[in-house]
Design a protein around this motif. Structure first.
Motif, PDB file in Angstrom:
ATOM      1  N   ASP A 128       0.869  -1.178   0.000  1.00 50.87           N
ATOM      2  CA  ASP A 128       0.000   0.000   0.000  1.00 50.87           C
ATOM      3  C   ASP A 128       0.906   1.228   0.000  1.00 50.87           C
ATOM      4  OD1 ASP A 128      -1.840   2.024   0.399  1.00 50.87           O
ATOM      5  OD2 ASP A 128      -2.963   0.931   1.933  1.00 50.87           O
ATOM      6  N   LEU A 129       1.054   1.845  -1.168  1.00 51.22           N
ATOM      7  CA  LEU A 129       1.946   2.993  -1.306  1.00 51.22           C
ATOM      8  C   LEU A 129       1.313   4.284  -0.800  1.00 51.22           C
ATOM      9  CD1 LEU A 129       3.463   2.158  -4.808  1.00 51.22           C
ATOM     10  CD2 LEU A 129       4.426   1.695  -2.546  1.00 51.22           C
ATOM     11  N   ASN A 130      -0.008   4.296  -0.601  1.00 51.65           N
ATOM     12  CA  ASN A 130      -0.708   5.476  -0.114  1.00 51.65           C
ATOM     13  C   ASN A 130      -1.204   5.204   1.298  1.00 51.65           C
ATOM     14  OD1 ASN A 130      -2.189   7.789   0.325  1.00 51.65           O
ATOM     15  ND2 ASN A 130      -3.817   7.252  -1.091  1.00 51.65           N
ATOM     16  N   ARG A 131      -0.351   5.366   2.292  1.00 53.35           N
ATOM     17  CA  ARG A 131      -0.727   5.069   3.672  1.00 53.35           C
ATOM     18  C   ARG A 131      -1.534   6.195   4.304  1.00 53.35           C
ATOM     19  NH1 ARG A 131       1.593   0.998   6.446  1.00 53.35           N
ATOM     20  NH2 ARG A 131      -0.381   1.235   7.519  1.00 53.35           N
ATOM     21  N   ALA A 132      -1.690   7.322   3.626  1.00 58.92           N
ATOM     22  CA  ALA A 132      -2.407   8.476   4.199  1.00 58.92           C
ATOM     23  C   ALA A 132      -3.880   8.179   4.458  1.00 58.92           C
ATOM     24  CB  ALA A 132      -2.272   9.684   3.277  1.00 58.92           C
ATOM     25  N   ASN A 133      -4.531   7.352   3.630  1.00 65.25           N
ATOM     26  CA  ASN A 133      -5.970   7.146   3.786  1.00 65.25           C
ATOM     27  C   ASN A 133      -6.333   5.916   4.609  1.00 65.25           C
ATOM     28  OD1 ASN A 133      -5.199   5.342   1.824  1.00 65.25           O
ATOM     29  ND2 ASN A 133      -6.688   6.000   0.314  1.00 65.25           N
ATOM     30  N   ASP A 134      -5.367   5.145   5.058  1.00 65.24           N
ATOM     31  CA  ASP A 134      -5.703   4.044   5.962  1.00 65.24           C
ATOM     32  C   ASP A 134      -5.165   4.317   7.367  1.00 65.24           C
ATOM     33  OD1 ASP A 134      -3.229   1.477   5.880  1.00 65.24           O
ATOM     34  OD2 ASP A 134      -2.990   3.477   5.057  1.00 65.24           O
ATOM     35  N   ARG A 135      -4.731   5.535   7.605  1.00 58.60           N
ATOM     36  CA  ARG A 135      -4.337   5.996   8.935  1.00 58.60           C
ATOM     37  C   ARG A 135      -5.164   7.234   9.245  1.00 58.60           C
ATOM     38  NH1 ARG A 135       2.204   5.643   8.198  1.00 58.60           N
ATOM     39  NH2 ARG A 135       2.331   3.390   8.343  1.00 58.60           N
ATOM     40  N   GLN A 136      -6.077   7.083  10.163  1.00 68.72           N
ATOM     41  CA  GLN A 136      -6.986   8.182  10.497  1.00 68.72           C
ATOM     42  C   GLN A 136      -6.815   8.555  11.961  1.00 68.72           C
ATOM     43  OE1 GLN A 136      -8.783   9.671   8.266  1.00 68.72           O
ATOM     44  NE2 GLN A 136      -8.747   8.228   6.592  1.00 68.72           N
ATOM     45  N   ARG A 137      -6.988   9.832  12.261  1.00 67.66           N
ATOM     46  CA  ARG A 137      -6.995  10.344  13.639  1.00 67.66           C
ATOM     47  C   ARG A 137      -8.188  11.265  13.755  1.00 67.66           C
ATOM     48  NH1 ARG A 137      -1.312  11.647  16.072  1.00 67.66           N
ATOM     49  NH2 ARG A 137      -2.688  12.930  17.269  1.00 67.66           N
ATOM     50  N   VAL A 138      -8.977  11.062  14.798  1.00 70.08           N
ATOM     51  CA  VAL A 138     -10.143  11.924  15.003  1.00 70.08           C
ATOM     52  C   VAL A 138     -10.284  12.222  16.487  1.00 70.08           C
ATOM     53  CG1 VAL A 138     -11.754   9.954  15.041  1.00 70.08           C
ATOM     54  CG2 VAL A 138     -12.607  12.229  14.536  1.00 70.08           C
ATOM     55  N   LEU A 139     -10.452  13.500  16.795  1.00 65.78           N
ATOM     56  CA  LEU A 139     -10.706  13.929  18.163  1.00 65.78           C
ATOM     57  C   LEU A 139     -12.208  13.895  18.375  1.00 65.78           C
ATOM     58  CD1 LEU A 139      -9.566  15.036  20.835  1.00 65.78           C
ATOM     59  CD2 LEU A 139      -9.942  17.337  19.887  1.00 65.78           C
ATOM     60  N   VAL A 140     -12.654  13.119  19.365  1.00 66.10           N
ATOM     61  CA  VAL A 140     -14.077  12.949  19.640  1.00 66.10           C
ATOM     62  C   VAL A 140     -14.387  13.605  20.980  1.00 66.10           C
ATOM     63  CG1 VAL A 140     -15.955  11.283  19.845  1.00 66.10           C
ATOM     64  CG2 VAL A 140     -13.967  10.734  18.424  1.00 66.10           C
ATOM     65  N   LEU A 141     -15.262  14.592  20.950  1.00 66.83           N
ATOM     66  CA  LEU A 141     -15.657  15.293  22.169  1.00 66.83           C
ATOM     67  C   LEU A 141     -16.905  14.648  22.758  1.00 66.83           C
ATOM     68  CD1 LEU A 141     -15.173  18.958  20.951  1.00 66.83           C
ATOM     69  CD2 LEU A 141     -13.511  17.475  22.083  1.00 66.83           C
ATOM     70  N   ASP A 142     -17.052  14.746  24.059  1.00 73.07           N
ATOM     71  CA  ASP A 142     -18.202  14.155  24.753  1.00 73.07           C
ATOM     72  C   ASP A 142     -19.422  15.072  24.596  1.00 73.07           C
ATOM     73  OD1 ASP A 142     -19.857  12.609  26.271  1.00 73.07           O
ATOM     74  OD2 ASP A 142     -18.908  13.070  28.183  1.00 73.07           O
ATOM     75  N   THR A 143     -19.921  15.140  23.354  1.00 73.88           N
ATOM     76  CA  THR A 143     -21.066  15.999  23.034  1.00 73.88           C
ATOM     77  C   THR A 143     -22.233  15.202  22.458  1.00 73.88           C
ATOM     78  OG1 THR A 143     -20.256  16.366  20.791  1.00 73.88           O
ATOM     79  CG2 THR A 143     -19.550  17.943  22.486  1.00 73.88           C
ATOM     80  N   GLY A 144     -21.967  13.952  22.086  1.00 73.20           N
ATOM     81  CA  GLY A 144     -22.976  13.161  21.397  1.00 73.20           C
ATOM     82  C   GLY A 144     -22.978  13.416  19.898  1.00 73.20           C
ATOM     83  N   ASP A 145     -22.198  14.410  19.445  1.00 75.55           N
ATOM     84  CA  ASP A 145     -22.122  14.724  18.011  1.00 75.55           C
ATOM     85  C   ASP A 145     -21.238  13.719  17.291  1.00 75.55           C
ATOM     86  OD1 ASP A 145     -23.648  17.055  18.341  1.00 75.55           O
ATOM     87  OD2 ASP A 145     -21.861  18.232  18.818  1.00 75.55           O
ATOM     88  N   GLU A 146     -21.530  13.500  16.010  1.00 73.54           N
ATOM     89  CA  GLU A 146     -20.694  12.620  15.190  1.00 73.54           C
ATOM     90  C   GLU A 146     -19.532  13.404  14.618  1.00 73.54           C
ATOM     91  OE1 GLU A 146     -22.906   8.959  13.303  1.00 73.54           O
ATOM     92  OE2 GLU A 146     -23.706  10.837  12.508  1.00 73.54           O
ATOM     93  N   TYR A 147     -18.353  12.794  14.684  1.00 72.23           N
ATOM     94  CA  TYR A 147     -17.142  13.356  14.098  1.00 72.23           C
ATOM     95  C   TYR A 147     -16.711  12.411  12.993  1.00 72.23           C
ATOM     96  CZ  TYR A 147     -17.273  16.389  18.108  1.00 72.23           C
ATOM     97  OH  TYR A 147     -17.685  17.312  19.047  1.00 72.23           O
ATOM     98  N   TYR A 148     -16.519  12.954  11.792  1.00 76.60           N
ATOM     99  CA  TYR A 148     -16.256  12.129  10.604  1.00 76.60           C
ATOM    100  C   TYR A 148     -14.767  12.063  10.289  1.00 76.60           C
ATOM    101  CZ  TYR A 148     -21.245  12.335  10.039  1.00 76.60           C
ATOM    102  OH  TYR A 148     -22.593  12.223  10.257  1.00 76.60           O
ATOM    103  N   PHE A 149     -14.362  10.916   9.789  1.00 81.18           N
ATOM    104  CA  PHE A 149     -12.988  10.719   9.344  1.00 81.18           C
ATOM    105  C   PHE A 149     -12.995   9.993   8.008  1.00 81.18           C
ATOM    106  CE2 PHE A 149     -14.183   7.329  12.280  1.00 81.18           C
ATOM    107  CZ  PHE A 149     -13.837   6.193  11.589  1.00 81.18           C
TER     108      PHE A 149
END
Length: 159
Positions: free
Chosen positions: A138-159
């Motif tokens: 996999d020469l493009n490792r950028a799209n299979d490594r995700q980081r998302v900050l999830v706040l305790d708000t009940g809101d959805e955070y997309y990655f």
């Protein structure tokens, strides 16, 4: 450690069990067929419970015989967890989920899991990455490594 490896062998696949200790098998250019794995979805947290949903995708050009994804949280998980089939705990902050085979330019089955964190933190950093890709390059490792900050708000955070 032996029990974690045995459980992961049964749930995540033999190759992922090798990576339980944090050392993922790697392939370099020319070592095998090329594929491009990606994971996109969402995460939401309320009162220390995190719901994660994502769909694996292989942008190709070759098929992937088997794949496993690692989900790491910045906060420790509660001791008792009910995880879906194909997922196994691997440490205080890690869950491995088998996503299986992925056709070239194809979508995999959606993965949905709910984890409870220890306590009720106001935020958590979720990191997602491939721990096993069936031996493809996999020469493009950028799209299979995700980081998302999830706040305790009940809101959805997309990655």
């Amino acid at each position: 450690m032996r029990e974690r490896v045995l459980r992961c062998l049964a749930v995540c696949g033999a190759a992922a069990a090798v990576a339980v200790g944090g050392v993922a098998p790697a392939a370099s250019a020319g070592d095998g067929p090329e594929a491009d794995l990606a994971f996109h979805g969402s995460a939401a947290m309320a009162s220390g419970v995190v719901d994660v949903r994502f769909t694996p995708r292989n942008h190709g050009p070759s098929a992937v015989s088997d794949a496993t994804v690692r989900l790491r949280w910045s906060e420790p998980l509660a001791l008792r967890q009910v995880l879906p089939g194909g997922c196994a705990r691997s440490g205080l902050r890690v869950v491995l989920c088998r996503v299986g085979a992925l056709a070239a330019d194809g979508l995999g089955e959606r993965v949905e899991l709910r984890v409870r964190l220890r306590g009720a933190p106001s935020e958590v950093l979720l990191e997602i990455d491939t721990v096993w890709n069936g031996g493809v390059v996999d020469l493009n490792r950028a799209n299979d490594r995700q980081r998302v900050l999830v706040l305790d708000t009940g809101d959805e955070y997309y990655f």
